[in-house]
Design a protein around this motif. Sequence first.
Motif, PDB file in Angstrom:
ATOM      1  N   GLN A 540       0.822  -1.199   0.000  1.00  0.00           N
ATOM      2  CA  GLN A 540       0.000   0.000   0.000  1.00  0.00           C
ATOM      3  C   GLN A 540       0.857   1.250   0.000  1.00  0.00           C
ATOM      4  O   GLN A 540       2.072   1.193  -0.215  1.00  0.00           O
ATOM      5  CB  GLN A 540      -0.958  -0.020   1.194  1.00  0.00           C
ATOM      6  CG  GLN A 540      -2.002  -1.119   1.120  1.00  0.00           C
ATOM      7  CD  GLN A 540      -2.962  -1.060   2.291  1.00  0.00           C
ATOM      8  OE1 GLN A 540      -2.941  -1.910   3.178  1.00  0.00           O
ATOM      9  NE2 GLN A 540      -3.827  -0.046   2.303  1.00  0.00           N
ATOM     10  N   LEU A 541       0.235   2.367   0.251  1.00  0.00           N
ATOM     11  CA  LEU A 541       0.916   3.652   0.152  1.00  0.00           C
ATOM     12  C   LEU A 541       2.120   3.736   1.081  1.00  0.00           C
ATOM     13  O   LEU A 541       3.183   4.237   0.690  1.00  0.00           O
ATOM     14  CB  LEU A 541      -0.078   4.783   0.446  1.00  0.00           C
ATOM     15  CG  LEU A 541       0.461   6.214   0.377  1.00  0.00           C
ATOM     16  CD1 LEU A 541       1.013   6.518  -1.007  1.00  0.00           C
ATOM     17  CD2 LEU A 541      -0.648   7.203   0.743  1.00  0.00           C
ATOM     18  N   THR A 542       1.970   3.251   2.295  1.00  0.00           N
ATOM     19  CA  THR A 542       3.093   3.320   3.237  1.00  0.00           C
ATOM     20  C   THR A 542       4.210   2.353   2.871  1.00  0.00           C
ATOM     21  O   THR A 542       5.353   2.540   3.290  1.00  0.00           O
ATOM     22  CB  THR A 542       2.611   3.015   4.665  1.00  0.00           C
ATOM     23  OG1 THR A 542       1.973   1.727   4.683  1.00  0.00           O
ATOM     24  CG2 THR A 542       1.630   4.075   5.148  1.00  0.00           C
ATOM     25  N   ASP A 543       3.901   1.315   2.097  1.00  0.00           N
ATOM     26  CA  ASP A 543       4.890   0.309   1.722  1.00  0.00           C
ATOM     27  C   ASP A 543       5.581   0.635   0.401  1.00  0.00           C
ATOM     28  O   ASP A 543       6.793   0.444   0.265  1.00  0.00           O
ATOM     29  CB  ASP A 543       4.222  -1.062   1.585  1.00  0.00           C
ATOM     30  CG  ASP A 543       3.370  -1.433   2.777  1.00  0.00           C
ATOM     31  OD1 ASP A 543       3.934  -1.581   3.866  1.00  0.00           O
ATOM     32  OD2 ASP A 543       2.136  -1.567   2.606  1.00  0.00           O
ATOM     33  N   CYS A 544       4.816   1.127  -0.566  1.00  0.00           N
ATOM     34  CA  CYS A 544       5.311   1.269  -1.939  1.00  0.00           C
ATOM     35  C   CYS A 544       4.892   2.608  -2.538  1.00  0.00           C
ATOM     36  O   CYS A 544       4.172   2.655  -3.543  1.00  0.00           O
ATOM     37  CB  CYS A 544       4.786   0.128  -2.803  1.00  0.00           C
ATOM     38  SG  CYS A 544       5.162  -1.523  -2.176  1.00  0.00           S
ATOM     39  N   PRO A 545       5.307   3.719  -1.946  1.00  0.00           N
ATOM     40  CA  PRO A 545       4.907   5.014  -2.503  1.00  0.00           C
ATOM     41  C   PRO A 545       5.579   5.266  -3.845  1.00  0.00           C
ATOM     42  O   PRO A 545       6.649   4.727  -4.140  1.00  0.00           O
ATOM     43  CB  PRO A 545       5.404   6.010  -1.446  1.00  0.00           C
ATOM     44  CG  PRO A 545       6.588   5.325  -0.823  1.00  0.00           C
ATOM     45  CD  PRO A 545       6.231   3.861  -0.802  1.00  0.00           C
ATOM     46  N   LYS A 546       4.938   6.080  -4.661  1.00  0.00           N
ATOM     47  CA  LYS A 546       5.579   6.457  -5.919  1.00  0.00           C
ATOM     48  C   LYS A 546       6.743   7.398  -5.612  1.00  0.00           C
ATOM     49  O   LYS A 546       6.722   8.145  -4.623  1.00  0.00           O
ATOM     50  CB  LYS A 546       4.592   7.114  -6.863  1.00  0.00           C
ATOM     51  CG  LYS A 546       4.148   8.529  -6.457  1.00  0.00           C
ATOM     52  CD  LYS A 546       3.254   9.142  -7.534  1.00  0.00           C
ATOM     53  CE  LYS A 546       2.900  10.588  -7.187  1.00  0.00           C
ATOM     54  NZ  LYS A 546       2.051  11.224  -8.210  1.00  0.00           N
ATOM     55  N   THR A 547       7.769   7.324  -6.429  1.00  0.00           N
ATOM     56  CA  THR A 547       8.960   8.160  -6.228  1.00  0.00           C
ATOM     57  C   THR A 547       9.322   8.812  -7.550  1.00  0.00           C
ATOM     58  O   THR A 547      10.402   8.603  -8.100  1.00  0.00           O
ATOM     59  CB  THR A 547      10.141   7.319  -5.699  1.00  0.00           C
ATOM     60  OG1 THR A 547      10.335   6.200  -6.573  1.00  0.00           O
ATOM     61  CG2 THR A 547       9.883   6.826  -4.292  1.00  0.00           C
ATOM     62  N   SER A 548       8.412   9.595  -8.058  1.00  0.00           N
ATOM     63  CA  SER A 548       8.597  10.198  -9.367  1.00  0.00           C
ATOM     64  C   SER A 548       9.698  11.247  -9.392  1.00  0.00           C
ATOM     65  O   SER A 548      10.186  11.609 -10.464  1.00  0.00           O
ATOM     66  CB  SER A 548       7.282  10.829  -9.842  1.00  0.00           C
ATOM     67  OG  SER A 548       6.781  11.728  -8.881  1.00  0.00           O
ATOM     68  N   ASP A 549      10.087  11.724  -8.222  1.00  0.00           N
ATOM     69  CA  ASP A 549      11.110  12.766  -8.169  1.00  0.00           C
ATOM     70  C   ASP A 549      12.509  12.211  -7.961  1.00  0.00           C
ATOM     71  O   ASP A 549      13.449  12.957  -7.695  1.00  0.00           O
ATOM     72  CB  ASP A 549      10.783  13.749  -7.036  1.00  0.00           C
ATOM     73  CG  ASP A 549      10.655  13.061  -5.683  1.00  0.00           C
ATOM     74  OD1 ASP A 549      10.557  11.812  -5.669  1.00  0.00           O
ATOM     75  OD2 ASP A 549      10.634  13.763  -4.659  1.00  0.00           O
ATOM     76  N   ALA A 550      12.666  10.883  -8.065  1.00  0.00           N
ATOM     77  CA  ALA A 550      13.982  10.270  -7.863  1.00  0.00           C
ATOM     78  C   ALA A 550      14.157   9.122  -8.848  1.00  0.00           C
ATOM     79  O   ALA A 550      13.186   8.527  -9.319  1.00  0.00           O
ATOM     80  CB  ALA A 550      14.119   9.763  -6.432  1.00  0.00           C
ATOM     81  N   PHE A 722       0.802   7.907 -19.006  1.00  0.00           N
ATOM     82  CA  PHE A 722       1.778   8.577 -18.153  1.00  0.00           C
ATOM     83  C   PHE A 722       3.212   8.311 -18.598  1.00  0.00           C
ATOM     84  O   PHE A 722       3.524   7.257 -19.149  1.00  0.00           O
ATOM     85  CB  PHE A 722       1.647   8.086 -16.703  1.00  0.00           C
ATOM     86  CG  PHE A 722       0.357   8.415 -16.033  1.00  0.00           C
ATOM     87  CD1 PHE A 722       0.232   9.553 -15.249  1.00  0.00           C
ATOM     88  CD2 PHE A 722      -0.753   7.590 -16.166  1.00  0.00           C
ATOM     89  CE1 PHE A 722      -0.962   9.854 -14.618  1.00  0.00           C
ATOM     90  CE2 PHE A 722      -1.954   7.884 -15.542  1.00  0.00           C
ATOM     91  CZ  PHE A 722      -2.063   9.018 -14.765  1.00  0.00           C
ATOM     92  N   ASN A 723       4.078   9.242 -18.320  1.00  0.00           N
ATOM     93  CA  ASN A 723       5.515   9.048 -18.204  1.00  0.00           C
ATOM     94  C   ASN A 723       5.914   9.484 -16.808  1.00  0.00           C
ATOM     95  O   ASN A 723       5.767  10.670 -16.445  1.00  0.00           O
ATOM     96  CB  ASN A 723       6.291   9.881 -19.227  1.00  0.00           C
ATOM     97  CG  ASN A 723       6.484   9.184 -20.559  1.00  0.00           C
ATOM     98  OD1 ASN A 723       7.003   9.766 -21.504  1.00  0.00           O
ATOM     99  ND2 ASN A 723       6.084   7.921 -20.664  1.00  0.00           N
ATOM    100  N   ASN A 724       6.385   8.510 -16.006  1.00  0.00           N
ATOM    101  CA  ASN A 724       6.813   8.831 -14.640  1.00  0.00           C
ATOM    102  C   ASN A 724       5.738   9.621 -13.895  1.00  0.00           C
ATOM    103  O   ASN A 724       5.996  10.647 -13.285  1.00  0.00           O
ATOM    104  CB  ASN A 724       8.139   9.601 -14.672  1.00  0.00           C
ATOM    105  CG  ASN A 724       8.803   9.671 -13.314  1.00  0.00           C
ATOM    106  OD1 ASN A 724       8.494   8.894 -12.418  1.00  0.00           O
ATOM    107  ND2 ASN A 724       9.705  10.633 -13.144  1.00  0.00           N
ATOM    108  N   TYR A 725       4.484   9.127 -14.019  1.00  0.00           N
ATOM    109  CA  TYR A 725       3.318   9.683 -13.342  1.00  0.00           C
ATOM    110  C   TYR A 725       2.901  11.059 -13.873  1.00  0.00           C
ATOM    111  O   TYR A 725       2.024  11.694 -13.300  1.00  0.00           O
ATOM    112  CB  TYR A 725       3.541   9.758 -11.831  1.00  0.00           C
ATOM    113  CG  TYR A 725       3.704   8.407 -11.205  1.00  0.00           C
ATOM    114  CD1 TYR A 725       2.612   7.595 -10.945  1.00  0.00           C
ATOM    115  CD2 TYR A 725       4.969   7.912 -10.891  1.00  0.00           C
ATOM    116  CE1 TYR A 725       2.759   6.335 -10.391  1.00  0.00           C
ATOM    117  CE2 TYR A 725       5.121   6.645 -10.325  1.00  0.00           C
ATOM    118  CZ  TYR A 725       4.011   5.876 -10.086  1.00  0.00           C
ATOM    119  OH  TYR A 725       4.163   4.630  -9.546  1.00  0.00           O
ATOM    120  N   ASN A 726       3.463  11.493 -14.974  1.00  0.00           N
ATOM    121  CA  ASN A 726       3.078  12.761 -15.580  1.00  0.00           C
ATOM    122  C   ASN A 726       2.220  12.478 -16.798  1.00  0.00           C
ATOM    123  O   ASN A 726       2.641  11.770 -17.730  1.00  0.00           O
ATOM    124  CB  ASN A 726       4.332  13.553 -15.984  1.00  0.00           C
ATOM    125  CG  ASN A 726       4.000  14.964 -16.424  1.00  0.00           C
ATOM    126  OD1 ASN A 726       3.022  15.199 -17.128  1.00  0.00           O
ATOM    127  ND2 ASN A 726       4.820  15.916 -16.009  1.00  0.00           N
TER     128      ASN A 726
END
Length: 836
Positions: A540-550, A722-726
């Motif tokens: 879930q969110l706490t386990d596998c957050p998106k990291t689009s800025d890295a 999307f590309n990298n959530y964009n």
Amino acid sequence: MRLKTIVLAASASVASAAYWMEEIQHQGVASFNPDKSYKVFRNVKDYGAKGDGATDDNIAINSAISSGNRCGGGPFCNGTTTTPAVVYFPAGTYLVTTNIINYYYTQIIGDPTSMPVIKGSPDFQSYGGIGLIDSDPYLNSGTLQFRATNVFFRQIRNLIFDTTNVPGTVAGLHWPSSQATSIQNCVFKLSTRPEDDHTGIFMEEGSGGMLADLVFYGGKQGAQFGNQQYTMRNLTFYGSQTAIMQLWNWGWTYKSLNIYDCEVGINMSSNAVGSVTLLDSRFVNVQTAMTTFRRATSVNSTGSLVIENVDYINVPVVLQGPDGPLLLGNPSGLVHDAGYARGNTYTPNGPREYEDRHQAYFPQPTALKQAGKFYERSKPQYETYPTWVFLSARSYGAVGDGVTDDTAALNHLFQTAGLTPESVAYLDAGYYKVTDTVHIPGGVRAVGEAMAAVILGAGPKFSDINDPQPVLQIGNMGEAGYVELSDIIVSTQGGTAGAVLIQYNLNPPAGSSSTLAEMPPSGLWDVHTRIGGFAGSNLQLTDCPKTSDALVHADTKCTAAWLSFHVTKKAGNLYMENNWFWVADHDIEDFNNTQISIFAGRGVLVEGKRVWLVGTASEHHTLYQYQLLNATDVFMGQAQTETPYYQPNPPAPFPFTRIDTTLADPDFHTDCQSVQYGANTTYNSDGSLTLGDNPQCEMAWGLRILGSKNVVVFGAGLYSFFNNYNVNCSTLRSGENCQARIFWAGPLNLGSGFSTSVPPRDVESGKPGKFVMSSRPPSHRNKTSEPGGEAADPWVQVYNLNTVGSVSMITRDGKDLAGWNQNLATFANTLALFHY
């Protein structure tokens, strides 16, 4: 071998007995709901409903739906898997004076042996709702309570909706909906008074979905449909002014429509209609079968239409355009369309604008047909079965709490069911954690409760990315047999990089009849895979957050499947309907539906023969969503895909970098070398494409067809948003450049980035014009060799292909053929026909 008809000893008493769902012991639980008193099964009469046709049953029915602090009834919950419910209606007539409000993850089921009636009263008031049942009410803000594209896991079946006494404007059912949703076996009785505006089903948004076995009487519109894509089968209309008002779509597949005594059959005159596919249908005593906004001189692809095996009896106009009839019928006789297409075609080069009635581009795969129509079969409900034949998983020792290891108990249940031909394995609602493979032998019938019976693979057995193992195995390799499974979900818990969620191995018994009447295929209805994004998944969110800025290096604890669904090479004779193979892109339990990053290698892999994929979807797998590998006789009806939102951060194939050549994994490093890049997307002299705007190539495939024969795809929506959530890459202004390619067709080892001689290894990091069809289409031979060295001439036909975000719509033998900018339609790009 002829399948034996089950004869039940208690048949004499069955006729007077209640439907088994009403009598069975209800032991289902919501495993991850903190309220351990929560009830999954609710009989509306236990909440005070009378069903006598006189008492107002609104309050009682809404109480049955809402009790238990469930998700719905206001703007405070956008979705959850922790409050599933079956709301059951016994036989009776249930009078309602205002809307019944449906909640998230609800299955509304009536008694199929004596279908209950939901009847609107003469003083019915909507108070802002839409329909006798409103499944997604509008809030005061003017938005739907649940975002329609995130409305999953709900069903309605076995109900009669009666609005005949309601004056004015009303709908039987409001149904904005998406994947893993269905309406089955319902009847809509609507007013025929000229002053009334009645509709059976009103659907205006979503990304669905399946409707089957519905009957509509009367109404200004029998149904109004608007959605990204849908599959609808066996819908019958009597006496509507307009049977179907097609509000908008990207792609739609209708099969077995029967329209009688209507003024208009299908009104697709909106310029927001992308494509419609119509199969095995009939129009009788209809003034105008279909209307379209598309003119003979239209230059874009909107309003693409494909028809196969449709009869028009006493129909003056088959297709009406804005300037007059485009296709005439016969006002006092029969016109038969064996095949008709209207739109852009690639045969294989194009685009060529085509409009003609001709059978040449409609080959007949007889192995997929019964009595001249593509095979279809409804989900069994076991109406004639007595309660005692149902074997409860809990009664066989399974706990279903998401914590206890239930492997042995489930294997015991299914082994017993396989040895007891008259039985049905019943999976009470709950999460059945398993640490080893669960095996379903041939001969098993199994049904889950509330679409909340979840087999949850967990532990070391499923964690080795180099040693994949099935969580649910249907038959052993080479085993002959037959199964029926419905309303079951297979999932994983935590890092399970080696999990094959469902492996299908069964095939017909040797020497059995090849006819579908004598040897019907096994069936999987509403059997889904769900990977991550739900309570208890540890994904879930706490386990596998998106990291689009890295820069992302996939976390092993979020690498949760190797393959979702596999029909192995010796298996086949399998009918699948309304199946969703989903890698979660967001956390369902989170109020904001926040995006997450879950990694699963492969979607649906079909290697066998004679397989029907009806209304299926596969989303967010790393390598591909669908792959047909040396498959034979495959039907796909409105298949839908999405590319992972995180790609290209990391790009495909990461983290699944080991190419499995035995399963023809794509080699992105090799494949992408054949892409021709340029400043703009243009056609070359050889009919190939140069791709503009430098789109990403190392992205998941939507569909790959490799070395396969006799494949028909009646509608496909292959999407890359999307590309990298964009999401900016998937717009018309951006040039639809989220990815370079999305659909590949060709021989197994010709330019496919795959060679059978290469062992498993790790990888490093036609011009447009008017086309007038001749009496026979050109031959485009697939050079795959048959035994004996003869060149095969299999065909692959794709009708009404719709894509989003891919610069190339078709890649044939490594060559890009169809550009998005030559097939502009709605938000999606559309072409009517691809002939390999």
